[in-house]
Design a protein around this motif. Structure first.
Motif, mmCIF file in Angstrom:
data_model
loop_
_atom_site.group_PDB
_atom_site.id
_atom_site.type_symbol
_atom_site.label_atom_id
_atom_site.label_comp_id
_atom_site.label_asym_id
_atom_site.label_seq_id
_atom_site.Cartn_x
_atom_site.Cartn_y
_atom_site.Cartn_z
ATOM 1 N N ASN A 295 4.655 4.522 1.586
ATOM 2 C CA ASN A 295 3.547 4.169 2.476
ATOM 3 C C ASN A 295 3.913 4.448 3.935
ATOM 4 O OD1 ASN A 295 0.805 2.618 2.486
ATOM 5 N ND2 ASN A 295 1.993 1.689 4.151
ATOM 6 N N HIS A 299 2.065 6.779 6.665
ATOM 7 C CA HIS A 299 1.694 6.205 7.963
ATOM 8 C C HIS A 299 2.160 7.100 9.112
ATOM 9 C CE1 HIS A 299 2.384 2.959 11.197
ATOM 10 N NE2 HIS A 299 1.128 3.372 11.265
ATOM 11 N N GLN A 308 -7.164 8.750 10.114
ATOM 12 C CA GLN A 308 -6.959 8.010 8.887
ATOM 13 C C GLN A 308 -6.979 8.973 7.693
ATOM 14 O OE1 GLN A 308 -9.159 7.157 11.197
ATOM 15 N NE2 GLN A 308 -8.582 5.124 11.937
ATOM 16 N N VAL A 352 -5.703 4.619 4.820
ATOM 17 C CA VAL A 352 -4.567 4.069 5.570
ATOM 18 C C VAL A 352 -4.934 4.163 7.037
ATOM 19 C CG1 VAL A 352 -2.123 4.279 6.116
ATOM 20 C CG2 VAL A 352 -2.921 4.769 3.804
ATOM 21 N N SER A 354 -4.425 3.270 11.350
ATOM 22 C CA SER A 354 -3.372 3.587 12.319
ATOM 23 C C SER A 354 -2.245 2.566 12.307
ATOM 24 C CB SER A 354 -3.974 3.687 13.723
ATOM 25 O OG SER A 354 -4.613 2.460 14.071
ATOM 26 N N THR A 355 -2.503 1.404 11.708
ATOM 27 C CA THR A 355 -1.450 0.372 11.624
ATOM 28 C C THR A 355 -0.624 0.485 10.348
ATOM 29 O OG1 THR A 355 -2.968 -1.175 10.547
ATOM 30 C CG2 THR A 355 -2.895 -1.209 12.963
ATOM 31 N N GLY A 356 -1.033 1.383 9.444
ATOM 32 C CA GLY A 356 -0.346 1.519 8.168
ATOM 33 C C GLY A 356 -0.925 0.618 7.102
#
Length: 373
Positions: A295, A299, A308, A352, A354-356
């Motif tokens: 993940n 990201h 995204q 996903v 921008s913060t993951g």
């Protein structure tokens, strides 16, 4: 009457000529009104005027003189003024048509003219009626054999035919003569270690074969094989090192590697179905992280492209039960707080951010493609 003045003049002229030497006189010319010239003679001194001869007797009529020479033709006078136009004449009566004249003799053939420009193509005529079939022609003689044509391209391989029936086992053939020993070939690269197969059934004990001839000592061949294996191991290490370098080059800057997985993007954006199809055609699938490290790699791609991405995870089959594309249940998730919420009842795909973190979204929206290999 005209001859009298002429005669008088003639006489006076003669008298004047006979006396001119003794006593010069002056002569005076006068013009008679009838057009005749009178000559009067007098002495040089002023004396009395003499008598004219008008009272003399008329002389005899002279003979008719001969016709004088024709005078010169006078110059042509200027043209006169143009007279007034005459009245318009009446229409004449139409005469009867004359008889047709005889055909004249054919004239000399003229020089052929230059070739004219080709005319425009005319409209195609109507299709003619079908003609009756003609009589069958006589069979022609066989023509000479033509030259061999170029070899055609190989045809497309046909579909495999049906499996044939199992044939009966033939009789065992006679044992062939022992062949000469061939030259030893070069050793191939060592393949990857295969999986251990299940043990087979124990075979029947075979018949004792004939005793073979005594072979050469194999000590030298074993040492040669050891050297070849050692050389192959060195080559394998070099290949692994080169492959690692090439993989890093291919991944830069749009890819990441985690263990045996490679995550990469081409920069294309599309709907979930478009992205899934493109990854499948490339031999991979949409990124489907199964742990935090995978993940994190996805990201990093999101952050570098500032877009995204869609994951290969949906709940299209059963609402609320998100699974991988192969139907397996999730072994890892990273949902954002309050997600998934299925807003408006249409959020069946996973992105996903921008913060993951993960968030459920409509599959029709467009996101960045990230494939997993």
């Amino acid at each position: 009457m005209l001859l009298l003045p002429t005669l008088i003049t003639f006489v006076l002229g003669i008298s004047l000529l006979t006396t001119s030497t003794a006593n010069p006189r002056q002569s005076v010319k006068k013009w008679d009104p009838n057009g005749c010239a009178l000559v009067l003679c007098r002495p040089a001194e002023n004396g009395l005027p003499g008598r004219d001869g008008r009272d003399g007797k008329e002389g005899p009529k002279g003979e008719k003189g001969s016709q004088g020479l024709q005078g010169l033709k006078g110059s042509q006078g200027p043209p006169g003024k143009m007279g007034p136009a005459g009245p318009v004449g009446g229409t004449g009566s139409q005469e009867k048509k004359g008889l047709k004249g005889d055909i004249g003799s054919r004239g000399v053939q003229g020089v052929p003219g230059l070739k004219g420009d080709p005319g425009n193509a005319g409209l195609s005529g109507p299709k003619g009626d079908k003609g009756s079939p003609g009589d069958k022609g006589v069979k022609g003689e066989r023509g000479l054999q033509g030259a061999t044509g170029l070899q055609g391209q190989p045809g497309i391989a046909g579909s495999p035919g049906p499996k044939g029936d199992k044939s009966t086992v033939g009789e065992k053939g006679a044992k062939g003569d022992k062949g000469d020993r061939g030259l030893q070939g070069s050793s191939g690269l060592q393949g990857p270690k295969g999986q251990i197969g299940s043990p087979g059934l124990k075979g029947d004990k075979g018949s004792v074969g004939e005793k073979g001839t005594k072979g050469d000592s194999g000590l030298s061949e074993v040492s040669l094989l050891k050297k070849q294996v050692s050389a192959l191991e060195e080559q394998l290490k070099a290949l692994q090192s080169s492959f690692s370098k090439y993989k890093k080059v291919i991944m830069f800057p749009n890819g990441r590697t985690v263990g045996q997985k490679i995550f990469t993007t081409s920069g294309y954006e599309g709907s979930f179905n478009d992205l899934k199809k493109m990854c499948s055609e490339a031999g991979g699938q949409l990124a489907s992280p199964q742990n935090a490290a995978e993940n994190a790699a996805i990201h990093q791609i999101v952050v570098s492209h500032k877009k995204q991405v869609f994951l290969g995870i949906t709940d299209i089959q059963t609402e609320g039960q998100f699974k991988y594309l192969n139907g397996q249940t999730l072994v890892y998730s990273n949902w954002q707080t309050g997600e998934p919420n299925n807003a408006n009842g249409v959020e069946d795909c996973v992105e996903v951010s921008s913060t993951g973190k993960w968030n459920d979204k409509s599959c029709d929206e467009k996101r960045l493609i990230v494939c997993e290999f």
